[in-house]
Motif scaffolding. Structure first.
Motif, PDB file in Angstrom:
ATOM      1  N   MET A 368       0.832  -1.208   0.000  1.00 27.56           N
ATOM      2  CA  MET A 368       0.000   0.000   0.000  1.00 27.56           C
ATOM      3  C   MET A 368       0.862   1.252   0.000  1.00 27.56           C
ATOM      4  SD  MET A 368      -2.866  -1.341   2.739  1.00 27.56           S
ATOM      5  CE  MET A 368      -3.596   0.261   3.043  1.00 27.56           C
ATOM      6  N   LEU A 369       1.956   1.213   0.746  1.00 30.26           N
ATOM      7  CA  LEU A 369       2.878   2.342   0.818  1.00 30.26           C
ATOM      8  C   LEU A 369       3.531   2.599  -0.538  1.00 30.26           C
ATOM      9  CD1 LEU A 369       4.116   4.327   2.909  1.00 30.26           C
ATOM     10  CD2 LEU A 369       5.886   2.626   3.334  1.00 30.26           C
ATOM     11  N   VAL A 370       3.985   1.542  -1.179  1.00 28.69           N
ATOM     12  CA  VAL A 370       4.605   1.659  -2.508  1.00 28.69           C
ATOM     13  C   VAL A 370       3.598   2.218  -3.519  1.00 28.69           C
ATOM     14  CG1 VAL A 370       5.552   0.341  -4.451  1.00 28.69           C
ATOM     15  CG2 VAL A 370       6.322  -0.139  -2.120  1.00 28.69           C
ATOM     16  N   THR A 371       2.352   1.757  -3.437  1.00 33.29           N
ATOM     17  CA  THR A 371       1.310   2.237  -4.348  1.00 33.29           C
ATOM     18  C   THR A 371       1.105   3.747  -4.208  1.00 33.29           C
ATOM     19  OG1 THR A 371       0.153   0.108  -4.355  1.00 33.29           O
ATOM     20  CG2 THR A 371      -1.142   2.040  -4.951  1.00 33.29           C
ATOM     21  N   SER A 372       1.076   4.239  -2.975  1.00 33.33           N
ATOM     22  CA  SER A 372       0.895   5.677  -2.741  1.00 33.33           C
ATOM     23  C   SER A 372       2.049   6.478  -3.328  1.00 33.33           C
ATOM     24  CB  SER A 372       0.767   5.967  -1.238  1.00 33.33           C
ATOM     25  OG  SER A 372      -0.401   5.402  -0.711  1.00 33.33           O
ATOM     26  N   LEU A 373       3.282   5.991  -3.134  1.00 32.09           N
ATOM     27  CA  LEU A 373       4.458   6.698  -3.651  1.00 32.09           C
ATOM     28  C   LEU A 373       4.452   6.738  -5.181  1.00 32.09           C
ATOM     29  CD1 LEU A 373       7.157   5.223  -1.244  1.00 32.09           C
ATOM     30  CD2 LEU A 373       6.431   7.613  -1.332  1.00 32.09           C
ATOM     31  N   LEU A 374       4.154   5.611  -5.806  1.00 33.60           N
ATOM     32  CA  LEU A 374       4.118   5.564  -7.269  1.00 33.60           C
ATOM     33  C   LEU A 374       2.999   6.437  -7.827  1.00 33.60           C
ATOM     34  CD1 LEU A 374       4.713   1.738  -7.867  1.00 33.60           C
ATOM     35  CD2 LEU A 374       6.351   3.587  -8.254  1.00 33.60           C
ATOM     36  N   THR A 375       1.874   6.489  -7.109  1.00 34.79           N
ATOM     37  CA  THR A 375       0.738   7.298  -7.570  1.00 34.79           C
ATOM     38  C   THR A 375       1.108   8.771  -7.645  1.00 34.79           C
ATOM     39  OG1 THR A 375      -0.822   5.717  -6.617  1.00 34.79           O
ATOM     40  CG2 THR A 375      -1.671   7.896  -7.117  1.00 34.79           C
ATOM     41  N   PHE A 376       1.926   9.233  -6.690  1.00 34.52           N
ATOM     42  CA  PHE A 376       2.353  10.638  -6.726  1.00 34.52           C
ATOM     43  C   PHE A 376       3.025  10.963  -8.049  1.00 34.52           C
ATOM     44  CE2 PHE A 376       5.875  13.650  -6.355  1.00 34.52           C
ATOM     45  CZ  PHE A 376       5.200  14.793  -5.968  1.00 34.52           C
ATOM     46  N   PHE A 377       3.946  10.117  -8.501  1.00 30.09           N
ATOM     47  CA  PHE A 377       4.685  10.384  -9.733  1.00 30.09           C
ATOM     48  C   PHE A 377       3.778  10.293 -10.961  1.00 30.09           C
ATOM     49  CE2 PHE A 377       8.021   9.405  -6.750  1.00 30.09           C
ATOM     50  CZ  PHE A 377       9.013  10.312  -7.092  1.00 30.09           C
ATOM     51  N   VAL A 378       2.768   9.435 -10.886  1.00 30.18           N
ATOM     52  CA  VAL A 378       1.834   9.323 -12.005  1.00 30.18           C
ATOM     53  C   VAL A 378       0.996  10.587 -12.142  1.00 30.18           C
ATOM     54  CG1 VAL A 378      -0.193   8.097 -12.886  1.00 30.18           C
ATOM     55  CG2 VAL A 378       1.735   6.805 -11.968  1.00 30.18           C
ATOM     56  N   ILE A 379       0.399  11.047 -11.031  1.00 32.78           N
ATOM     57  CA  ILE A 379      -0.497  12.203 -11.132  1.00 32.78           C
ATOM     58  C   ILE A 379       0.275  13.513 -11.300  1.00 32.78           C
ATOM     59  CG2 ILE A 379      -2.297  11.042  -9.800  1.00 32.78           C
ATOM     60  CD1 ILE A 379      -1.634  12.746  -7.416  1.00 32.78           C
ATOM     61  N   ARG A 380       1.544  13.538 -10.830  1.00 33.20           N
ATOM     62  CA  ARG A 380       2.331  14.760 -10.982  1.00 33.20           C
ATOM     63  C   ARG A 380       2.951  14.863 -12.373  1.00 33.20           C
ATOM     64  NH1 ARG A 380       3.257  19.804 -11.192  1.00 33.20           N
ATOM     65  NH2 ARG A 380       5.439  20.444 -10.965  1.00 33.20           N
ATOM     66  N   GLY A 382       2.692  12.412 -14.981  1.00 32.41           N
ATOM     67  CA  GLY A 382       1.900  11.849 -16.060  1.00 32.41           C
ATOM     68  C   GLY A 382       0.660  12.663 -16.360  1.00 32.41           C
ATOM     69  N   TRP A 383      -0.083  13.009 -15.300  1.00 33.05           N
ATOM     70  CA  TRP A 383      -1.320  13.765 -15.464  1.00 33.05           C
ATOM     71  C   TRP A 383      -1.101  15.275 -15.376  1.00 33.05           C
ATOM     72  CZ3 TRP A 383      -4.828  10.488 -11.661  1.00 33.05           C
ATOM     73  CH2 TRP A 383      -4.893   9.178 -12.152  1.00 33.05           C
ATOM     74  N   LYS A 384       0.111  15.697 -14.967  1.00 36.02           N
ATOM     75  CA  LYS A 384       0.483  17.118 -14.892  1.00 36.02           C
ATOM     76  C   LYS A 384      -0.400  17.908 -13.914  1.00 36.02           C
ATOM     77  CE  LYS A 384       3.347  16.309 -18.316  1.00 36.02           C
ATOM     78  NZ  LYS A 384       4.802  16.171 -18.068  1.00 36.02           N
ATOM     79  N   TYR A 385      -0.763  17.285 -12.800  1.00 35.61           N
ATOM     80  CA  TYR A 385      -1.551  18.002 -11.795  1.00 35.61           C
ATOM     81  C   TYR A 385      -0.654  18.974 -11.033  1.00 35.61           C
ATOM     82  CZ  TYR A 385      -5.772  15.089 -12.257  1.00 35.61           C
ATOM     83  OH  TYR A 385      -6.910  14.465 -12.718  1.00 35.61           O
ATOM     84  N   ASN A 386      -1.298  19.974 -10.413  1.00 36.63           N
ATOM     85  CA  ASN A 386      -0.595  20.958  -9.597  1.00 36.63           C
ATOM     86  C   ASN A 386       0.195  20.254  -8.492  1.00 36.63           C
ATOM     87  OD1 ASN A 386      -0.809  22.689  -6.885  1.00 36.63           O
ATOM     88  ND2 ASN A 386      -0.624  24.097  -8.623  1.00 36.63           N
ATOM     89  N   LEU A 387       1.433  20.712  -8.238  1.00 38.93           N
ATOM     90  CA  LEU A 387       2.308  20.068  -7.261  1.00 38.93           C
ATOM     91  C   LEU A 387       1.688  20.024  -5.871  1.00 38.93           C
ATOM     92  CD1 LEU A 387       5.015  18.788  -6.509  1.00 38.93           C
ATOM     93  CD2 LEU A 387       5.946  21.105  -6.191  1.00 38.93           C
ATOM     94  N   LEU A 388       1.101  21.144  -5.442  1.00 46.64           N
ATOM     95  CA  LEU A 388       0.498  21.197  -4.113  1.00 46.64           C
ATOM     96  C   LEU A 388      -0.648  20.194  -3.997  1.00 46.64           C
ATOM     97  CD1 LEU A 388       0.338  22.514  -1.322  1.00 46.64           C
ATOM     98  CD2 LEU A 388      -1.198  24.247  -2.297  1.00 46.64           C
TER      99      LEU A 388
END
Length: 615
Positions: A368-380, A382-388
């Motif tokens: 679960m921890l690894v999934t959360s960390l990887l998700t950050f890089f995807v949405i930041r 890959g999806w170009k969401y705001n950093l904050l």
């Protein structure tokens, strides 16, 4: 939609659906030292309910299911997305790859404990009926598990259609038992108020160890993400909100109501929700439900292994298809029997679901921890969401995952070491195989003869050409295939048409047929054919060659011969890996599945030529 939702209930939610068997029992066990007081009871029930809402409903069902890699989910697909998002030149690329690899390795540890604890907890209901059954719990559990693994080769095509209806009955039973006990003690509904959970968490010395047990209610959250490719996100979401969550919530509230009215049932509240008359029927229903939950985990392990082989982080293994209609239904004999051995060892070694519960949490929370960390890089990236926004969204879940992981780390010497050791073993195997293949790749590249220059010189004084087509398999960095050099050296002939075939494994689930092959003419009836596969595609070279027809290159199967170089890996002192790792890699190479067999090349059309490679 209805059919997919029913199937999702049966396969996706088997693991989390059987967690009421042991979660409440473990919360108030001596191991966690939580006194069964009214305040603690309301706090624990509230903590479980809001954990299901925040971790499963918000994190996985709402956020993580959006992170699909061309329709596929799971730790491998998420890792591929994260790597694609940051790019190969990023400083994060290697770190994310290792992180994803470790998350996948922990999944194997989880995959061993899930069948063991699920079936064992179901059979333990016999102890509640009469202590006389106590000596038979482990033997009966072993018989059930051995039978389950023994029939894996038949697949689930026949019985799989019953998984959904049976699990619907299971969830209906959970809900009914919950309502029955809630009506007797309706004040338990106050636990729906999150204030009780917060107050309980305020008592740090009690709450922190309790987190190690509360995570048992969330096991299986990764499974709903991994199975997204089979069902799609909408059926999985619909099944959760309409059937699974209401049933789980009602049953946890019902068990809380039972403990409120009769604290003596804390030893195993699940089997005492309806009284003594219901124990044997519940044991039977629980046994079937846990077998279904275990089946989903076993199938998930097969799928994960196939993806790992395709990505080049595990050696080729025999993969059998158990369904003519569903490509995802596979059976890997080596994985099946190795997993059974470890599951049997876990059941015999730990001896009870309570002891296994101590081992369960670290693998689950680590993934679960690894999934959360990887998700950050995807949405930041890959999806170009705001950093904050990315920090706030994933940081919130990361904080919860860290708290759960830290609490479970306390159980390391009480059984938590078991899945960690399994994860480390699998991680070592995967990184050793990948590094070994890189060393082989570098060696071949160093001694490679450039193909185009070789062909130019060859046709200055061409050899005798014979009827038919020769297909030479060559790696991405290979020059002239060793098999071609040996054929020219010993037989002094060349086929009238020569095809050099190179396979590329891309870090995406599927490569469409329109992009599967690329044909390049090298002159003198010689061609370079590049074949591209995703990690969910089925490697099939003859089928890929049929796609060359759209590029003007056709093949007659009975006139086509395949030349393959069989590499014999030799460990040499010096640079490379440590001696024990090189020995491990050599052993895996020797036992890897034959390339011709793996790529479904007809055995009567294959000529193998040996080649030694030093690492």
């Amino acid at each position: 939609m209805a059919g997919l939702t029913l199937a999702a209930i049966g396969i996706v939610y088997g693991d989390i659906g059987t967690s009421p068997l042991y979660t409440m029992k473990e919360m108030f066990s001596k191991e966690h030292g939580i006194p069964l007081t009214e305040a603690n009871l309301f706090g624990v029930v509230s903590l479980i309910l809001w954990g299901l809402i925040i971790i499963v409903a918000l994190k996985y069902v709402t956020l993580i299911l959006r992170a699909d890699n061309r329709g596929e989910g799971g730790i491998m697909a998420l890792t591929a997305m994260a790597l694609e998002s940051v790019g190969k030149k990023s400083k994060w690329h290697f770190t994310l790859f290792v992180l994803g690899l470790f998350g996948a390795a922990l999944f194997y540890g989880d995959g061993v404990i899930t069948p063991a604890i699920s079936v064992l907890s179901a059979i333990e209901g016999l102890e509640v009926a009469t202590p006389a059954f106590q000596p038979f719990v482990v033997p009966i559990t072993l018989v059930v598990l051995i039978l389950l693994y023994a029939v894996q080769y038949k697949g689930t095509a026949g019985i799989g259609k019953w998984f959904g209806p049976i699990m619907v009955i299971w969830f209906a039973a959970l809900a009914a038992m919950g309502v029955y006990n809630i009506l007797k003690m309706p004040q338990i509904l106050a636990a729906l108020n999150p204030v009780y959970a917060l107050q309980f968490m305020g008592n740090y010395h009690l709450a922190f160890p309790a987190l190690a047990a509360v995570v048992l209610a969330f096991t299986g959250a990764e499974a709903l993400y991994a199975d997204m490719g089979h069902f799609g996100r909408q059926p999985i979401r619909f099944a959760w909100f309409v059937a699974v969550f209401p049933a789980l919530a009602l049953n946890y509230l019902g068990q809380g109501a039972l403990l409120l009215s009769n604290p003596a049932t804390a030893e195993n509240p699940f089997y005492q929700q309806l009284g003594a008359w219901s124990i044997y029927p519940l044991v039977a229903l629980s046994a079937v439900a846990t077998v279904i939950a275990s089946q989903a985990t076993i199938s998930g392990t097969f799928s994960m292994t196939k993806q790992a082989i395709s990505l080049g982080i595990l050696p080729r293994m025999e993969i059998m298809h158990t369904s003519a209609k569903e490509i995802g239904q596979i059976y890997i004999p080596a994985v099946n029997w190795m997993q059974l051995i470890v599951v049997v060892a876990a059941v015999v070694g730990f001896g009870s679901s309570s002891n296994l519960a101590s081992a369960y949490g670290i693998a689950v929370t680590g993934t679960m921890l690894v999934t959360s960390l990887l998700t950050f890089f995807v949405i930041r990236y890959g999806w170009k969401y705001n950093l904050l926004l990315c920090i706030l969204a994933t940081g919130f879940f990361l904080f919860i995952d860290l708290a759960l992981f830290s609490a479970n780390a306390l159980k390391f010497f009480h059984g938590g070491w078991f899945p960690v050791v399994l994860g480390i073993v699998m991680f070592t195997v995967m990184v050793t195989w990948k590094r070994g293949r890189e060393l082989v790749f570098d060696n071949l590249k160093k001694h490679a003869i450039p193909l185009e220059e070789f062909l130019q010189s060859l046709f200055v004084s061409p050899p005798t050409r014979v009827y038919g087509t020769a297909v030479f398999l060559r790696g991405e960095a290979d020059g002239v295939p060793h098999a071609l050099l040996h054929n020219l050296s010993h037989n002094k002939i060349l086929h009238e048409r020569v095809v050099f075939l190179t396979l590329y494994n891309r870090e995406i689930p599927w490569v469409p047929f329109s992009e599967r092959v690329k044909v390049t003419s090298l002159g003198n009836a010689c061609y370079q054919v590049d074949v591209f596969y995703g990690f969910k595609n089925e490697p099939d070279i003859p089928a890929a060659l049929e796609l060359c027809a759209q590029h003007g290159l056709t093949f007659e199967p009975m006139e086509t011969s395949y030349f393959i170089s069989r590499q014999t890996i030799i460990s040499s002192p010096g640079s490379g890996m440590a001696a024990w790792r090189e020995g491990l890699f050599v052993a895996m190479s020797r036992n890897a599945r034959d390339a011709a067999d793996y790529y479904q090349i007809p055995s009567n059309r294959v000529i193998e030529v040996g080649a030694q490679v030093e690492i």
